[in-house]
Motif scaffolding. Structure first.
Motif, short mmCIF file in Angstrom:
data_model
loop_
_atom_site.label_atom_id
_atom_site.label_comp_id
_atom_site.label_asym_id
_atom_site.label_seq_id
_atom_site.Cartn_x
_atom_site.Cartn_y
_atom_site.Cartn_z
N VAL A 23 72.56 -77.26 54.11
CA VAL A 23 72.73 -75.89 54.61
C VAL A 23 71.39 -75.33 55.05
O VAL A 23 70.43 -75.31 54.28
CB VAL A 23 73.37 -74.98 53.55
N ILE A 24 71.33 -74.90 56.30
CA ILE A 24 70.14 -74.25 56.84
C ILE A 24 70.33 -72.75 56.64
O ILE A 24 71.09 -72.11 57.37
CB ILE A 24 69.96 -74.58 58.33
N LEU A 25 69.66 -72.22 55.63
CA LEU A 25 69.72 -70.78 55.39
C LEU A 25 68.79 -70.06 56.36
O LEU A 25 67.63 -70.47 56.52
CB LEU A 25 69.30 -70.46 53.96
N ILE A 26 69.27 -69.01 56.98
CA ILE A 26 68.46 -68.27 57.95
C ILE A 26 68.50 -66.78 57.64
O ILE A 26 69.44 -66.29 57.01
CB ILE A 26 68.94 -68.53 59.39
N ARG A 27 67.48 -66.09 58.08
CA ARG A 27 67.45 -64.63 57.98
C ARG A 27 66.62 -64.09 59.14
O ARG A 27 65.77 -64.81 59.69
CB ARG A 27 66.86 -64.17 56.65
N ASP A 28 66.87 -62.85 59.50
CA ASP A 28 66.06 -62.21 60.53
C ASP A 28 64.70 -61.85 59.95
O ASP A 28 64.58 -61.50 58.77
CB ASP A 28 66.75 -60.94 61.04
N VAL A 29 63.68 -61.94 60.77
CA VAL A 29 62.36 -61.49 60.36
C VAL A 29 62.43 -60.00 60.04
O VAL A 29 63.09 -59.23 60.74
CB VAL A 29 61.32 -61.77 61.47
N ALA A 30 61.77 -59.59 58.97
CA ALA A 30 61.79 -58.19 58.55
C ALA A 30 61.34 -57.28 59.67
O ALA A 30 60.43 -57.61 60.44
CB ALA A 30 60.91 -57.99 57.32
N ALA A 31 61.99 -56.10 59.75
CA ALA A 31 61.70 -55.17 60.84
C ALA A 31 60.25 -54.73 60.87
O ALA A 31 59.70 -54.42 61.94
CB ALA A 31 62.62 -53.96 60.73
N ASP A 32 59.59 -54.69 59.71
CA ASP A 32 58.20 -54.22 59.66
C ASP A 32 57.19 -55.35 59.71
O ASP A 32 56.01 -55.17 59.43
CB ASP A 32 57.97 -53.41 58.38
N ALA A 33 57.64 -56.55 60.10
CA ALA A 33 56.74 -57.70 60.09
C ALA A 33 55.86 -57.78 61.33
O ALA A 33 54.95 -58.60 61.38
CB ALA A 33 57.55 -58.99 59.97
N GLY A 34 56.13 -56.95 62.31
CA GLY A 34 55.32 -56.98 63.52
C GLY A 34 55.71 -58.07 64.49
O GLY A 34 55.03 -58.30 65.48
N SER A 35 56.81 -58.77 64.21
CA SER A 35 57.32 -59.81 65.11
C SER A 35 58.83 -59.85 64.98
O SER A 35 59.42 -59.12 64.17
CB SER A 35 56.71 -61.17 64.76
N SER A 36 59.48 -60.68 65.76
CA SER A 36 60.92 -60.79 65.71
C SER A 36 61.30 -62.26 65.64
O SER A 36 60.45 -63.14 65.71
CB SER A 36 61.56 -60.13 66.95
#
Length: 280
Positions: A23-36
């Motif tokens: 299983v490849i677990l994925i998540r969006d980069v945090a909104a305050d990380a300065g990137s997407s």
């Protein structure tokens, strides 16, 4: 670093591959990380392990006999849909999905299950003891779900790829890859006997580490990271419906350096360190 001597293969007679789920677990980069973009969860396996020791991988493992016998409450596409997408029969499709959810829980504490068909567990820490018993095969996954009154959330998984270990290896697996978004509130960890280190990394950062020699990626892991680097969000990944050809790399042993050849390999041998084999 693995020496050339250690990479010299012992070619074994053809071994029947064992079914496995990753299983490849994925998540969006945090909104305050300065990137997407997205991040993926990766483990570096303990160096002394018989299969893929020292390699950086996604959570996963072989189908257990209990997965095939599992009677669980099921939310999501029916088993027949999974059988069609995984190009197998219904019994094995069910076992593969159960193994995917079980292995993810055992290896990183993320549980794709909930109290009802439309909810998911928010905190898995109070299942820590059961997790250890599952890893030690002292408890079946279906018994665990029944005892905790949980529904297996097959709808949180997406079929992604299918790789088979090359002929000639001592241990061989027919591995189905899935992708899944990490549930909100749950914490992926490295509290397993199989991992030396864990991390959330963007596909690009994971590939950059490999290029620097800081990690070793097997061809299937490298290929999935390459593919995922084209996506900008978890929603895009989950909406994708990739073709899932069976990929069986070829172990090339009649010339040096020994290597495996596989579809889409351009860049693997040119851009970073690589093992030719997944054996000990």
């Amino acid at each position: 670093m693995v020496s050339n001597h250690e990479r010299t293969p012992r070619v074994h007679p053809e071994v029947t591959p064992k079914d496995a789920s990753t299983v490849i677990l994925i998540r969006d980069v945090a909104a305050d990380a300065g990137s997407s973009g997205i991040e993926v969860f990766l483990l570096r396996r303990v160096a002394g392990m018989a299969f893929a020791g020292g390699m950086t991988v996604f959570p996963g493992g072989g189908v257990d006999p209990s997965d095939a016998r599992a009677e669980v409450r099921w939310a999501g596409p029916p088993v027949e849909w999974w059988a069609q997408r995984l190009s197998t029969d219904a019994a094995l499709a069910r076992a593969l999905v159960c193994a995917a959810v079980r292995e993810t829980f055992e290896e990183c504490g993320v549980l794709l299950a909930g109290p009802s068909p439309d909810t998911v567990v928010e905190d898995t820490s109070h299942y820590a003891q059961a997790r250890v018993r599952l890893e030690n095969r002292e408890l079946s996954f279906s018994d665990f779900l029944e005892r905790e009154n949980l529904v297996l959330r097959a709808d949180l998984l997406r079929p992604w790829a299918n790789w088979i270990t090359p002929i000639g290896e001592r241990r061989r697996y027919d591995t189905r890859f899935f992708v899944a978004a990490a549930p909100n509130g749950q914490v992926a960890d490295g509290a397993t006997s199989e991992a030396e280190e864990v991390a959330w990394l963007s596909p690009a950062d994971a590939l950059a580490q490999w290029q620097r020699g800081s990690s070793i990626l097997l061809p299937p892991t490298w290929s999935q990271l390459e593919a995922l680097s084209a996506f900008g969000s978890v929603a895009e990944v989950l909406a994708a419906e990739p073709e899932i050809p069976v990929i069986l790399p070829t172990l090339i042993t009649d010339r040096e350096p020994i290597r495996v050849e596989f579809p889409g390999q351009d860049g693997y041998y040119e851009n970073g360190p690589h093992p030719w084999s997944v054996r000990d």
